[in-house]
Scaffold this active site. Structure first.
Site, PDB file in Angstrom:
ATOM      1  N   LYS A  95      26.099 -40.883  10.152  1.00 56.66           N
ATOM      2  CA  LYS A  95      25.984 -39.896   9.073  1.00 56.66           C
ATOM      3  C   LYS A  95      26.729 -40.305   7.812  1.00 56.66           C
ATOM      4  O   LYS A  95      27.374 -39.497   7.169  1.00 56.66           O
ATOM      5  CB  LYS A  95      26.490 -38.539   9.567  1.00 56.66           C
ATOM      6  CG  LYS A  95      25.585 -37.938  10.628  1.00 56.66           C
ATOM      7  CD  LYS A  95      26.011 -36.553  11.004  1.00 56.66           C
ATOM      8  CE  LYS A  95      24.948 -35.901  11.892  1.00 56.66           C
ATOM      9  NZ  LYS A  95      25.342 -34.565  12.301  1.00 56.66           N
ATOM     10  N   THR A  96      26.631 -41.561   7.458  1.00 58.78           N
ATOM     11  CA  THR A  96      27.294 -42.051   6.265  1.00 58.78           C
ATOM     12  C   THR A  96      26.263 -42.266   5.173  1.00 58.78           C
ATOM     13  O   THR A  96      25.336 -43.046   5.344  1.00 58.78           O
ATOM     14  CB  THR A  96      27.982 -43.399   6.570  1.00 58.78           C
ATOM     15  OG1 THR A  96      28.870 -43.210   7.653  1.00 58.78           O
ATOM     16  CG2 THR A  96      28.734 -43.918   5.372  1.00 58.78           C
TER      17      THR A  96
END
Lengths: 228, 342
Positions: A108-109
């Site tokens: 989730k970057t």
């Protein structure tokens, strides 16, 4: 190029001997200072020293990797990394392999997925990407970074074929997956495999959502889809 | 066991601790450290505890620290880099002789910096307005969206909102094309009435505040999102007990802020069920102070700030009232307006 073990502090690695690290200057009244780990402080001290000189070298590439493993949102390190990759003519397939590994730990970057876009733009070849995304979505079927990247790949390389089938598989697994419903709308309204305005398409989509509503009447996703 | 109650004193202690030192897990967010600082300062401001926390010297010292993060044309001439960076992590700003590369402000931390300065009682006189306004013209894209800094391709509504607050606080919209921005927001609205990060993506609670607040600040709330009923329905449907950010996801403290503040901006906060929301937030409140995202989670500064503001929006006594589109207390903002006139 071979480097000494990542476990050694940079100050003890031969290839960093010529660099004078620059410690962070946080002033007299820092707000919300962070109690850094020793490891992170050190890699950042070296980062400050070489990024401002724009040193585009293999050791700098290695350093950006060590930083983003600790701080995946470090956008300066990502931007620096991209410049180094371009300058050194690194095989970008190797970078994709690294990103696969990185995505498993940090799916989730924002920066990861945008960096991946830049690499794919340079390669101009999306083969293998749909499988990579599918793997991430298998872990978390609502990861919106992965869905967003998927939309980008679909649009840029016109890979619409097969997308509706994939979405149906996802909805068969979880009929409440709103990300998949949104993707369905995206494909039906923007893809090139269906004509959205045709009566037949509309009827098919209404029938599809009604069937899913019957499965779980209090599921909001197909209701709003049908209304939309 | 007594039913849980709201614990303002614990929250004051929590934000005071974080303002003094954040534990090492926050190093993964240090690129936006100024935003972490804003949550602490904003939290203390809403709790009315800032005066009791900082001496005048400390307050001035903090103001100077924020200004030390200002990236001006004297430091780098790369277009789009001016404003405030997230912290001193990328090195000293005084070394132009050797050339400073990769140093850049970004819109999210510029937003946090300006709000933090206003909370600390500064009048923004030392802000290089011209440079920030000019940066914006480089960052805004032909589709009306805006990227946070020149090394980024993240063109989306989060940064559009930051840009609107920055233009409002600097009282200068000349570097920002509002008509295109409104067009971009419209294209972010989905079939379900919600708002996506960028066109085509799934609707998301955070983006609802970004859209409504941006429109309010641009004076385009009335015509920006034509189907107001769809917008309201989407917002209200996000309440289960607390609020969630996407359809069929679980409740999370922060959406009581994002969706709640959007409803405030829209003038329909009365449509939510306060009691149920309160019950939920009391389960994410921690005894050591602060809020976690969910009942079993540790607190963090973002969720703590947002949980607290949710209580403020519900009218909890002793808490300052927030201007939802600016995300700052009325009192701090009014003091700033007076200072600006002097």
């Amino acid at each position: 190029m071979q480097f000494e073990s990542d476990d050694l502090p940079l100050s003890q690695r031969a290839e960093w001997k010529d660099v004078t690290p620059i410690p962070q200057d946080d002033g007299l009244h820092p707000i919300a200072p962070i109690s850094y780990t020793k490891e992170y402080s050190e890699v950042m001290d070296y980062f400050r020293a070489i990024s401002r000189q724009k040193e585009l070298s293999p050791r700098a590439l290695q350093l950006t990797e060590e930083i983003i493993w600790i701080n995946p949102g470090h956008y300066t390190a990502w931007a620096y990394r991209l410049d180094i990759l371009k300058h050194l003519n690194v095989d970008l397939r190797t970078e994709l392999t690294f990103l696969d590994e990185f995505a498993e730990e940090n799916p989730k970057t924002y920066q990861l997925w945008h960096h991946r876009r830049e690499i794919i733009k340079l390669l101009d070849d999306p083969s293998g990407e749909m499988a990579v995304i599918a793997k991430i979505l298998q872990e978390d079927s609502k990861n919106f970074h992965a869905w967003s990247y998927r939309q980008w790949i679909l649009t840029r390389f016109q890979l619409w074929e097969g997308e509706l089938t994939y979405i149906e598989l996802m909805l068969d697994q979880d009929v409440r997956n709103n990300s998949a419903w949104n993707q369905r709308y995206f494909v039906v309204t923007r893809g090139n495999t269906v004509t959205p305005d045709s009566g037949a398409t509309l009827q098919r989509e209404i029938d599809y959502s009604l069937a899913k509503i019957r499965l779980a009447p209090n599921n909001e996703s197909p209701w709003v889809y049908c209304r939309g | 066991m007594d039913p849980p109650t709201f614990l303002p004193k614990k929250h004051i202690a929590y934000f005071q601790r974080c303002l003094t030192l954040l534990p090492h897990p926050y190093q993964s967010e240090e690129s936006v450290r100024l935003s972490l600082a804003f949550f602490c300062l904003g939290g203390l401001d809403v709790l009315g505890a800032l005066d009791a926390t900082l001496t005048d010297d400390q307050r001035q010292g903090h103001i100077d620290w924020v200004y030390a993060q200002q990236v001006t044309p004297a430091i780098t001439t790369v277009p789009g880099t001016h404003g405030f960076r997230g912290g001193p992590f990328d090195g000293p700003l005084d070394d132009r002789v050797n050339g400073v590369n990769y140093v850049t402000a970004n819109l999210a931390t510029t937003y946090s910096a300006l709000l933090s300065l206003v909370i600390l009682g500064d009048d923004l006189a030392r802000v290089d307005r011209k440079a920030i306004v000019r940066s914006m013209t480089y960052l805004q894209q032909p589709n009306g969206g805006i990227v946070p800094h020149p090394y980024s391709a993240e063109c989306d509504i989060r940064f559009l909102y930051c840009a609107c607050v920055i233009c409002h606080l600097l009282d200068d919209w000349s570097g920002f094309d509002s008509d295109r921005a409104v067009e971009f927001i419209r294209r972010c609205q989905n079939y379900d009435g919600g708002i996506a990060t960028s066109p085509g993506e799934e609707s998301h609670g955070g983006m609802m505040l970004c859209a409504t607040a941006s429109l309010k600040l641009m004076g385009r709330l009335a015509d920006g999102l034509p189907d107001r009923v769809a917008v309201l329905r989407w917002c209200i449907d996000r309440q289960n007990q607390g609020f969630h950010g996407r359809i069929n996801k679980t409740d999370d403290t922060c959406y009581s802020f994002w969706v709640g503040a959007a409803l405030k901006v829209l003038g329909h906060y009365d449509l939510i069920d306060d009691n149920r929301q309160r019950e939920f937030l009391l389960t994410t409140q921690r005894h050591i102070g602060g809020f976690g995202k969910a009942p079993t989670e540790y607190p963090d500064v973002l969720h703590s700030y947002m949980g607290l503001v949710a209580f403020s929006m519900m009218g909890e006594s002793g808490l300052a009232e927030i201007i939802p589109e600016l995300n700052i207390s009325k009192e701090s903002y009014q003091k700033f307006l007076v200072k600006r006139c002097v």
